[in-house]
Scaffold this motif. Structure first.
Motif, PDB file in Angstrom:
ATOM      1  N   HIS A 152     -92.929  30.786-116.591  1.00 19.35           N
ATOM      2  CA  HIS A 152     -91.990  29.701-116.310  1.00 19.35           C
ATOM      3  C   HIS A 152     -91.530  29.040-117.587  1.00 19.35           C
ATOM      4  O   HIS A 152     -90.357  28.848-117.812  1.00 19.35           O
ATOM      5  CB  HIS A 152     -92.631  28.609-115.446  1.00 19.35           C
ATOM      6  N   ASP A 189     -99.429  28.989-103.621  1.00 22.97           N
ATOM      7  CA  ASP A 189     -98.555  29.978-104.240  1.00 22.97           C
ATOM      8  C   ASP A 189     -98.366  31.246-103.394  1.00 22.97           C
ATOM      9  O   ASP A 189     -98.629  32.358-103.842  1.00 22.97           O
ATOM     10  CB  ASP A 189     -99.053  30.316-105.656  1.00 22.97           C
ATOM     11  N   ASP A 242     -95.382  26.084-103.497  1.00 21.06           N
ATOM     12  CA  ASP A 242     -94.756  27.353-103.873  1.00 21.06           C
ATOM     13  C   ASP A 242     -94.779  28.399-102.753  1.00 21.06           C
ATOM     14  O   ASP A 242     -95.360  29.480-102.898  1.00 21.06           O
ATOM     15  CB  ASP A 242     -95.380  27.929-105.160  1.00 21.06           C
ATOM     16  N   ASN A 256     -93.433  23.349-107.690  1.00 17.95           N
ATOM     17  CA  ASN A 256     -92.221  23.313-108.515  1.00 17.95           C
ATOM     18  C   ASN A 256     -91.128  24.232-107.950  1.00 17.95           C
ATOM     19  O   ASN A 256     -89.942  23.962-108.117  1.00 17.95           O
ATOM     20  CB  ASN A 256     -92.531  23.686-109.972  1.00 17.95           C
ATOM     21  N   HIS A 257     -91.521  25.300-107.263  1.00 14.60           N
ATOM     22  CA  HIS A 257     -90.480  26.189-106.719  1.00 14.60           C
ATOM     23  C   HIS A 257     -89.749  25.564-105.535  1.00 14.60           C
ATOM     24  O   HIS A 257     -88.582  25.889-105.302  1.00 14.60           O
ATOM     25  CB  HIS A 257     -91.064  27.562-106.368  1.00 14.60           C
ATOM     26  N   HIS A 281     -99.904  20.600-107.001  1.00 18.62           N
ATOM     27  CA  HIS A 281     -99.510  21.949-107.407  1.00 18.62           C
ATOM     28  C   HIS A 281     -99.870  22.258-108.855  1.00 18.62           C
ATOM     29  O   HIS A 281    -100.470  23.297-109.146  1.00 18.62           O
ATOM     30  CB  HIS A 281     -98.011  22.143-107.192  1.00 18.62           C
ATOM     31  N   HIS A 331    -100.331  26.908-109.000  1.00 21.19           N
ATOM     32  CA  HIS A 331     -99.336  27.031-110.082  1.00 21.19           C
ATOM     33  C   HIS A 331     -99.733  27.959-111.229  1.00 21.19           C
ATOM     34  O   HIS A 331     -98.921  28.753-111.682  1.00 21.19           O
ATOM     35  CB  HIS A 331     -98.994  25.647-110.626  1.00 21.19           C
TER      36      HIS A 331
HETATM   37 ZN    ZN Z   1     -95.726  26.816-109.433  1.00 26.12          ZN
END
Ligand code: ZN
Length: 376
Positions: free
Chosen positions: A3, A109, A145, A180-181, A238, A318
């Motif tokens: 990322h 995730d 995620d 974050n996604h 996350h 994450h």
């Molecule tokens: Zn992530």
């Protein structure tokens, strides 16, 4: 650090691209839509007192508009081995701090790997053979995620959405914590979206983020999910709490509300507004942080951080690991077990303070000892 490695050059390029126009960035970074979508959906939108449900079956859009039931609306699948879904009235914002419970199962995730998710949850009787909640009064936490990479994002969201209702009815709970996604897709950063979904969006006549806009059932649900979830003396999130972001962790309800209010705003807006920038900082924000694993913090610093927050442990996703792993003397538990690769996955169990991990074959073993320096 996939990322970050990708993010850094983009940030440097941003002033240039703003001059040249953002479409250049999009054209280079986002995948070409898939040629064919066998089955996808439903995407369900609220239109006043009605629901408009849409499926894609062999590249054809099927639409059904129904009156929304007062307590919920059942929608049968239209093709493939699609799920029957139960659409509830709009969700209310999740509570950030909850009392301790005897038993928690956690994972993170999923990244579109629905089949693997189902195998893992069935192996540990979190769900039954019909994918119904089977954990009774216990708690499942999914630490973010679901979006991106894999080809079964829609299925995974509907499964979690349905399990949340079923768990609640059984006296248990399902908590989905934003990753974050989730924020990336909603602010139109589509670099990791599976090409299938870009084709679905074309066919449905909306952009992919608009399929999860505030008028969509899952989009509205996402806008009420927490980023920080404290259950007893365990904090689930996350990425992680950086020392720089400590104020965000000290008021989890306010932090969750700030995230929820900013979901779906343009990326440039949330990154440039001083009020929201700390929520989206790629190095220190709760949804992006990796400092427990990359050498930024030593164990004494981690312990001081947890002491300040009066926490026994922090559970994060994450940062991908081969196994559910314990770091810094069991104070940090990493639960991104690389489900995203579609090959293997693990669960974390917290049972009256005892930690163990559940493997794909249904067995239970002690946590792996964390190895720092691994990354995503
Ligand atoms: Zn992530």
């Amino acid at each position: 650090m996939l990322h970050r490695a990708l993010f850094r050059p983009i940030r440097l390029l941003l002033p240039v691209l703003l001059v040249c126009g953002a479409p250049l960035l999009q054209a280079r970074e986002v995948a070409t839509p898939a040629e064919h979508v066998e089955a996808d959906g439903p995407y369900v939108f609220r239109e006043g007192t009605r629901l408009r449900a849409q499926w894609i079956c062999r590249d054809k859009v099927t639409t059904r508009t129904v009156r929304a039931g007062r307590t919920g609306t059942r929608l049968a699948p239209r093709c493939g081995d699609g799920q029957r879904v139960h659409v509830l009235p709009p969700a209310t914002p999740a509570i950030a701090v909850l009392p301790a419970v005897p038993r928690i199962v956690a994972l993170s995730d999923i990244h579109g790997q629905y089949d693997l998710l189902v195998r893992l949850l069935r192996a540990h009787h979190v769900i039954d053979a019909r994918n119904r909640w089977a954990l009774g009064a216990d708690t499942l936490v999914v630490a973010g995620d679901v979006f991106d990479r894999g080809p079964q994002v829609t299925e995974a969201f509907w499964l979690l959405y349905g399990l949340q209702e079923q768990a609640g009815a059984a006296g248990g709970a399902v908590h989905f914590v934003l990753g974050n996604h989730e924020t990336m897709v909603l602010y139109d950063d589509l670099r990791y979206v599976n090409p299938k979904y870009l084709r679905s969006a074309q066919l449905l006549g909306r952009s992919y983020p608009q399929l999860y806009a505030a008028d969509s059932v899952i989009g509205q649900w996402l806008r009420t999910r927490p980023v920080l979830l404290r259950i007893g003396d365990t904090l689930f999130l996350h990425g992680g709490i950086a020392p720089e972001a400590l104020p965000l962790a000290l008021d989890p309800a306010a932090t969750n509300a700030a995230y929820q209010a900013s979901l779906g705003l343009p990326k440039a807006t949330v990154k440039n507004d001083p009020a929201t920038a700390p929520l989206y900082d790629g190095r220190t924000s709760p949804i992006w942080y990796r400092g427990y694993f990359d050498g930024r913090l030593d164990t004494a610093q981690v312990q001081a951080l947890l002491q300040h927050l009066q926490l026994e442990r922090i559970v994060v996703g994450h940062t991908s690991m081969p196994h559910v792993s314990a770091f810094h003397g069991d104070r940090i538990i990493a639960i991104d077990s690389s489900i995203k690769n579609g090959e293997n996955g693990e669960l974390l169990f917290i049972e009256n303070g005892q930690l163990s991990r559940g493997l794909l074959d249904g067995s239970r073993v002690p946590l792996a000892e964390g190895v720092t320096g691994l990354d995503d």
